[in-house]
Design an enzyme around this catalytic site. Structure first.
Site, PDB file in Angstrom:
ATOM      1  N   ASN A 229       0.903  -1.158   0.000  1.00  0.00           N
ATOM      2  CA  ASN A 229       0.000   0.000   0.000  1.00  0.00           C
ATOM      3  C   ASN A 229       0.939   1.205   0.000  1.00  0.00           C
ATOM      4  O   ASN A 229       1.221   1.816   1.025  1.00  0.00           O
ATOM      5  CB  ASN A 229      -0.895   0.008   1.237  1.00  0.00           C
ATOM      6  CG  ASN A 229      -1.852  -1.169   1.221  1.00  0.00           C
ATOM      7  OD1 ASN A 229      -2.335  -1.577   0.162  1.00  0.00           O
ATOM      8  ND2 ASN A 229      -2.121  -1.739   2.385  1.00  0.00           N
ATOM      9  N   GLU A 310      -8.115  -3.167  -2.613  1.00  0.00           N
ATOM     10  CA  GLU A 310      -8.249  -2.596  -1.271  1.00  0.00           C
ATOM     11  C   GLU A 310      -7.969  -1.100  -1.254  1.00  0.00           C
ATOM     12  O   GLU A 310      -7.236  -0.587  -0.406  1.00  0.00           O
ATOM     13  CB  GLU A 310      -7.331  -3.344  -0.286  1.00  0.00           C
ATOM     14  CG  GLU A 310      -7.675  -4.823  -0.179  1.00  0.00           C
ATOM     15  CD  GLU A 310      -6.840  -5.590   0.844  1.00  0.00           C
ATOM     16  OE1 GLU A 310      -5.746  -5.132   1.177  1.00  0.00           O
ATOM     17  OE2 GLU A 310      -7.304  -6.654   1.285  1.00  0.00           O
ATOM     18  N   LYS A 384      -0.646 -14.878  -4.227  1.00  0.00           N
ATOM     19  CA  LYS A 384      -0.726 -15.436  -2.876  1.00  0.00           C
ATOM     20  C   LYS A 384      -0.973 -16.945  -2.967  1.00  0.00           C
ATOM     21  O   LYS A 384      -1.654 -17.402  -3.888  1.00  0.00           O
ATOM     22  CB  LYS A 384      -1.854 -14.787  -2.074  1.00  0.00           C
ATOM     23  CG  LYS A 384      -1.560 -13.332  -1.708  1.00  0.00           C
ATOM     24  CD  LYS A 384      -2.478 -12.791  -0.632  1.00  0.00           C
ATOM     25  CE  LYS A 384      -2.161 -11.326  -0.403  1.00  0.00           C
ATOM     26  NZ  LYS A 384      -2.787 -10.723   0.768  1.00  0.00           N
ATOM     27  N   ASP A 389      -6.728 -15.224   1.274  1.00  0.00           N
ATOM     28  CA  ASP A 389      -5.774 -14.298   1.881  1.00  0.00           C
ATOM     29  C   ASP A 389      -5.099 -14.939   3.089  1.00  0.00           C
ATOM     30  O   ASP A 389      -5.395 -14.563   4.226  1.00  0.00           O
ATOM     31  CB  ASP A 389      -6.522 -13.013   2.305  1.00  0.00           C
ATOM     32  CG  ASP A 389      -5.568 -11.912   2.731  1.00  0.00           C
ATOM     33  OD1 ASP A 389      -4.362 -12.049   2.492  1.00  0.00           O
ATOM     34  OD2 ASP A 389      -6.050 -10.911   3.299  1.00  0.00           O
ATOM     35  N   GLU A 411       3.516 -15.952  -3.441  1.00  0.00           N
ATOM     36  CA  GLU A 411       3.694 -15.079  -2.270  1.00  0.00           C
ATOM     37  C   GLU A 411       3.285 -15.868  -1.029  1.00  0.00           C
ATOM     38  O   GLU A 411       2.143 -16.308  -0.906  1.00  0.00           O
ATOM     39  CB  GLU A 411       2.827 -13.826  -2.423  1.00  0.00           C
ATOM     40  CG  GLU A 411       3.004 -12.842  -1.273  1.00  0.00           C
ATOM     41  CD  GLU A 411       2.166 -11.567  -1.433  1.00  0.00           C
ATOM     42  OE1 GLU A 411       2.258 -10.909  -2.490  1.00  0.00           O
ATOM     43  OE2 GLU A 411       1.418 -11.241  -0.501  1.00  0.00           O
ATOM     44  N   GLU A 417      -0.094 -13.044  10.063  1.00  0.00           N
ATOM     45  CA  GLU A 417      -1.284 -12.182  10.161  1.00  0.00           C
ATOM     46  C   GLU A 417      -2.520 -12.925  10.664  1.00  0.00           C
ATOM     47  O   GLU A 417      -3.194 -12.472  11.588  1.00  0.00           O
ATOM     48  CB  GLU A 417      -1.562 -11.562   8.785  1.00  0.00           C
ATOM     49  CG  GLU A 417      -2.812 -10.713   8.761  1.00  0.00           C
ATOM     50  CD  GLU A 417      -3.091 -10.109   7.390  1.00  0.00           C
ATOM     51  OE1 GLU A 417      -2.230 -10.212   6.491  1.00  0.00           O
ATOM     52  OE2 GLU A 417      -4.180  -9.539   7.209  1.00  0.00           O
ATOM     53  N   TRP A 566     -16.387  -8.134   2.007  1.00  0.00           N
ATOM     54  CA  TRP A 566     -15.008  -8.606   1.911  1.00  0.00           C
ATOM     55  C   TRP A 566     -14.884  -9.999   1.314  1.00  0.00           C
ATOM     56  O   TRP A 566     -13.799 -10.404   0.887  1.00  0.00           O
ATOM     57  CB  TRP A 566     -14.352  -8.570   3.303  1.00  0.00           C
ATOM     58  CG  TRP A 566     -14.097  -7.162   3.743  1.00  0.00           C
ATOM     59  CD1 TRP A 566     -14.913  -6.404   4.515  1.00  0.00           C
ATOM     60  CD2 TRP A 566     -12.981  -6.333   3.387  1.00  0.00           C
ATOM     61  NE1 TRP A 566     -14.370  -5.152   4.685  1.00  0.00           N
ATOM     62  CE2 TRP A 566     -13.178  -5.078   3.998  1.00  0.00           C
ATOM     63  CE3 TRP A 566     -11.829  -6.518   2.618  1.00  0.00           C
ATOM     64  CZ2 TRP A 566     -12.279  -4.019   3.867  1.00  0.00           C
ATOM     65  CZ3 TRP A 566     -10.932  -5.467   2.490  1.00  0.00           C
ATOM     66  CH2 TRP A 566     -11.156  -4.238   3.103  1.00  0.00           C
TER      67      TRP A 566
HETATM   68  C1  GCV Z   1      -0.731  -4.790   2.776  1.00  0.00           C
HETATM   69  C2  GCV Z   1      -4.521  -8.384   3.494  1.00  0.00           C
HETATM   70  C3  GCV Z   1      -3.940  -7.654   4.664  1.00  0.00           C
HETATM   71  C4  GCV Z   1      -3.530  -6.246   4.296  1.00  0.00           C
HETATM   72  C5  GCV Z   1      -2.525  -6.337   3.151  1.00  0.00           C
HETATM   73  C6  GCV Z   1      -3.202  -7.070   1.997  1.00  0.00           C
HETATM   74  C7  GCV Z   1      -2.260  -7.275   0.840  1.00  0.00           C
HETATM   75  O1  GCV Z   1      -5.736  -7.845   3.138  1.00  0.00           O
HETATM   76  O2  GCV Z   1      -4.862  -7.638   5.699  1.00  0.00           O
HETATM   77  O3  GCV Z   1      -2.954  -5.638   5.412  1.00  0.00           O
HETATM   78  O4  GCV Z   1      -2.110  -5.065   2.752  1.00  0.00           O
HETATM   79  O5  GCV Z   1      -3.625  -8.338   2.434  1.00  0.00           O
HETATM   80  O6  GCV Z   1      -1.699  -8.348   0.751  1.00  0.00           O
HETATM   81  O7  GCV Z   1      -2.104  -6.378   0.033  1.00  0.00           O
END
Ligand code: GCV
Length: 841
Positions: A229, A310, A384, A389, A411, A417, A566
């Site tokens: 981000n 996002e 990913k 996620d 990824e 997280e 979401w």
């Molecule tokens: C950096 C998820 C995480 C976000 C992250 C996003 C991403 O949604 O909660 O914090 O943002 O993945 O991988 O871009």
């Protein structure tokens, strides 16, 4: 911290000063590069190791390799190697590229098939002397070979008569950090950024340099230092000297610098009125920016882009595709050898949850599969590992099989997280291995994910592995000393995905703690089991991590996944649970796989139990392959998982005296916390399912806590009952907190069981907006005291803040008045949920 705990800590500190040196106090900063002194019997193996290390050639990387060899041997053997350059005058360890050694060891040139970054450890005569030779095509390969050599010694493997070639599986072995320029880290759980502070790059980059050393030692060759981000300011002229300093800190260890860039940069900081990738002014802007960057940082690695995701700007603003966006930047980077990673994490987070065909899991494939073949050769699609996620269980993303003419990288998320945020033990290598080894059946023969991402299946020029790491300023890098195993495993798997999870745990433990067989066995067993354990109390059967997805992503909150855009839905209701992702009746996601895989997931009969709820909606009474119903499996799995989490504490306690006291205490504290929080998870999830399904636990455990007394049912002075939301995050849906006017509150009960030794748990709420104090008293005697001063992701009473404090071996007799006394602080009102008193073992 209680007075008692403070005394213990002081004692530990004093004791550690007197420890023998193999148990010297350690912070974890050295991670797996401790080079701790070998025992006499271990040292025997290296009796004939040369006394000098000679480097052929001149470069900062080769110099670093030579210095590291001196450091390592000195640490392990207590010998200080003589350093030499370009000439061998005695038996020596020789470091140099094949080119650099050409004149003195022409016979080495016969070695074929060494790739960039690969290395060769061998022995032979150079200038008349017997030498140990560490060579490679490039300096970086020599560095990797040197680390491999030292690692062998640290694990007490023989280094005599070596003849070993190692090649990395893929050219891309990168880590991403999600660090913001203000010093905070998105999803970082170990303190502030080691790179940024207050809008700039830190003045002192010692830790950045040491991080690069750690990365190099496991073969990582690129590091993106800022959040995906991305703040557009990273591309401002004034920021360039800052980046240059980081690149300088990395260079010594062969780690190339990369940054995340915001696609709107031409407009946000470039003075243009557009960032349309097809606008020639935009193209020119990127070219100039990149040229300037490379003038200052010639070995700059490239950019990472998160777009149309996002809230991040993207090509959709101008009706352009991801390929248009990636290519304009790729063309600017190409003349310099730079790469663009374009993240496949593109999805609509305002999906209509009422529409049963909507499915976030389909997004990456839907966006990128149609663009296959449309990307420049220096673009890599960063995917990913699963389609949602980083949930505790997901199938491999079908996009790995959907790109045949486009480079790709997987990824993986090292930062935990959704996996307990480095407060819960969760070794991720077993999960990564399942995905990497999963055969997507996209060509003839076997096509596991690891081969697809490495570019082996469709003969792509590049590809590989990216890990999101988020180390921070905490001395031990990731917060939990055992979490570093994830970073180690990521690097090693990127180098060689065929290594097993248990080999990785074994290697890491030997390097990070000791080769004491009991230590290796115990930590290895804990690590290897830990993903399944975590899964079993946070999200079994593929329903996703049943956490608060709208906030912390930490504690339990089953409902938060539903009725929002979401798309992390599990569709749990009174009848059943699970997302129907089949082609026949569901969202059609399973059809994104090739026939062999699609067929497996399309049918309930062939879908593995652990992914059942990811692919199918079933009634709670559905019988699994295991023979259990879904609902009973959910109950059992939570009870078993929470019990295993209690067991970690005993496993760890068995290592007392075998590892340094500092890390022993740090890990023990985390495991004790985890044991308590696993029960919070267990109770919350089981209560939710019990309420939703209306089906009781056959074992009668759910809702039945014989040793527990609810705080709200104790005698209260100053404390008032509080309804907790969601209700399952507190026992009985309620807690007590100090009323606004109370300065000190008391909850008490009259003990009624027989006299004896007991342990007493207080389940209290530790928020990060205050530091309440608790005291446990029996009669007038203060038995225990502690402060709720942990840094949990919580500002209110609930599943994120719920924490257990245990008082062991307490003498109680009938009629004793047991009192919990709370003193509120700030916005934390000394709240607690219940106490449990049970006979001590
Ligand atoms: C950096 C998820 C995480 C976000 C992250 C996003 C991403 O949604 O909660 O914090 O943002 O993945 O991988 O871009």
């Amino acid at each position: 911290m209680s007075v008692y705990q403070k005394l213990v800590t002081l004692g530990v500190l004093l004791l550690s000063m007197a420890l023998p040196c193999h148990l010297r106090a350690e912070t974890g900063y050295d991670a797996w590069l401790r080079y701790s002194v070998l025992t006499d019997s271990e040292r025997v193996k290296y009796g004939s190791l040369p006394a000098s290390v000679v480097v052929f050639g001149e470069s900062t990387v080769l110099h670093a390799a030579q210095q590291e060899m001196v450091r390592g041997v000195q640490g392990m053997l207590g010998r200080i190697l003589r350093v030499g350059k370009d000439q061998v005058e005695e038996k020596a360890i020789v470091l140099g590229t094949l080119d650099g050694l050409r004149s003195v060891a022409p016979w080495l040139q016969g070695r074929e098939g060494l790739h960039a970054d690969g290395f060769w450890l061998t022995t032979g005569k150079i200038q008349g002397f017997d030498c140990v030779i560490i060579t490679a095509l490039k300096d970086r390969g020599v560095l990797y070979g040197m680390f491999a050599f030292l690692s062998k010694m640290a694990r007490n493997e023989s280094v005599a008569a070596l003849n070993e070639v190692q090649q990395p599986y893929a050219p891309i072995r990168w880590v991403d950090q999600w660090d913001n320029l203000d010093g905070r880290i998105e999803r970082g759980y170990a303190g502030p950024s080691i790179f940024f502070d207050n809008g700039n790059v830190r003045g002192d980059l010692t830790r950045a340099r040491d991080y690069a050393r750690l990365l190099a030692s496991i073969g990582i060759n690129g590091c993106t230092i800022n959040n995906v981000n991305a703040d557009p300011r990273v591309l401002e002229d004034s920021f360039l000297p800052e980046l240059t300093r980081v690149a300088d800190a990395f260079r010594l260890w062969g780690v190339q610098l990369a940054i995340s860039v915001n696609l709107s940069s031409p407009k946000a900081v470039g003075g243009l009125d557009t960032f349309d990738p097809l606008d020639p002014r935009v193209e020119q802007w990127w070219r100039k920016r990149v040229d300037v960057l490379y003038r200052e940082i010639p070995d700059f690695a490239g950019f990472v882009i998160k777009a149309d995701s996002e809230g991040q700007a993207g090509p959709s603003t101008y009706n352009r595709t991801a390929a248009d966006a990636a290519n304009v930047i790729a063309r600017a980077l190409k003349p310099h050898g730079g790469i663009v990673f374009y993240r496949a994490f593109v999805y609509n987070h305002h999906l209509d949850w009422r529409e049963p065909k909507n499915d976030r899991a389909k997004a990456a494939y839907d966006f990128f599969h149609p663009l296959d073949g449309k990307f420049e050769d220096n673009v890599i699609i960063q995917i990913k590992h699963g389609p949602i996620d980083f949930q505790v269980r997901e199938p491999a993303s079908p996009l790995f099989g959907g790109l045949r003419s486009t480079n790709q990288a997987i990824e993986l998320q090292v930062t935990q997280e959704y996996m307990g945020q480095q407060r819960h033990l969760c070794f991720l290598a077993p999960m990564w291995k399942e995905v990497l080894d999963f055969d997507l059946h996209v060509g003839g023969g076997q096509t596991p994910v690891k081969d697809l991402v490495a570019g082996k299946v469709f003969h792509r020029p590049t590809g590989g592995f990216v890990g999101v790491v988020n180390v921070g300023m905490d001395a031990n890098w990731l917060g939990h000393p055992l979490a570093m195993a994830n970073l180690y495993a990521f690097g090693r798997l990127a180098w060689n995905p065929n290594l097993s999870a248990s080999t990785l745990a074994d290697e890491w433990t030997r390097l990070s703690f000791s080769s004491d067989p009991i230590v290796v066995k115990t930590i290895g067993a804990m690590q290897v089991a830990s993903w399944h354990v975590y899964e079993s109390y946070t999200g079994p059967l593929g329903a996703g991590t049943l956490t608060d997805i709208l906030g912390s992503h930490y504690g339990p909150d089953v409902d938060s996944s539903e009725r929002n855009g979401w798309g992390q839905w599990h569709r749990g209701d009174h009848e059943g649970i699970g997302m129907d992702r089949t082609v026949s009746t569901g969202t059609g996601y399973s059809g994104e796989y090739t026939a062999a895989v699609a067929t497996l997931y399309e049918s309930i009969a062939t879908t593995p139990d652990e992914l059942l709820l990811f692919f199918h909606h079933v009634p709670y009474t559905h019988v699994l392959h295991s023979g259990k119903t879904v609902i009973q499996h959910i109950y059992d799995s939570h009870y078993q998982g929470a019990e295993q989490a209690q067991h970690y504490v005993h496993q760890w306690e068995s290592l007392k005296g075998r590892i340094d006291d500092e890390r022993y205490a740090a890990v023990l504290a985390r495991l004790e916390y985890q044991a308590g929080h696993a029960i919070v998870w267990r109770d919350a999830i089981c209560t939710w399912f019990r309420r939703m399904s209306g089906i009781a636990d056959a074992e009668k455990r759910v809702g039945n806590y014989p040793d527990r007394t609810e705080a709200e049912s104790m005698q209260l002075e100053g404390y008032v009952p509080l309804d907790v939301m969601p209700p399952e995050n507190a026992s009985g849906g309620k807690a007590v907190e100090c009323s606004p006017e109370a300065h000190r509150c008391v909850a008490s009960l009259r003990f009624a069981a027989p006299a004896g030794w007991y342990e007493l748990d207080v389940q209290y709420f530790d928020q990060n907006n205050g530091e309440s104090t608790f005291r446990l008293l029996v009669g007038e005697q203060v038995i225990d005291e502690w402060v709720a001063d942990d840094h949990l992701p919580a500002v209110k009473v609930g599943g994120d803040s719920s924490t257990r404090h245990r008082t062991k071996k307490l003498a109680l007799r009938p009629g004793d008045r047991v009192r919990i006394e709370g003193t509120p602080d700030g916005r934390e009102h000394a709240a607690f949920d219940y106490i449990e008193i049970r006979p001590a073992n």
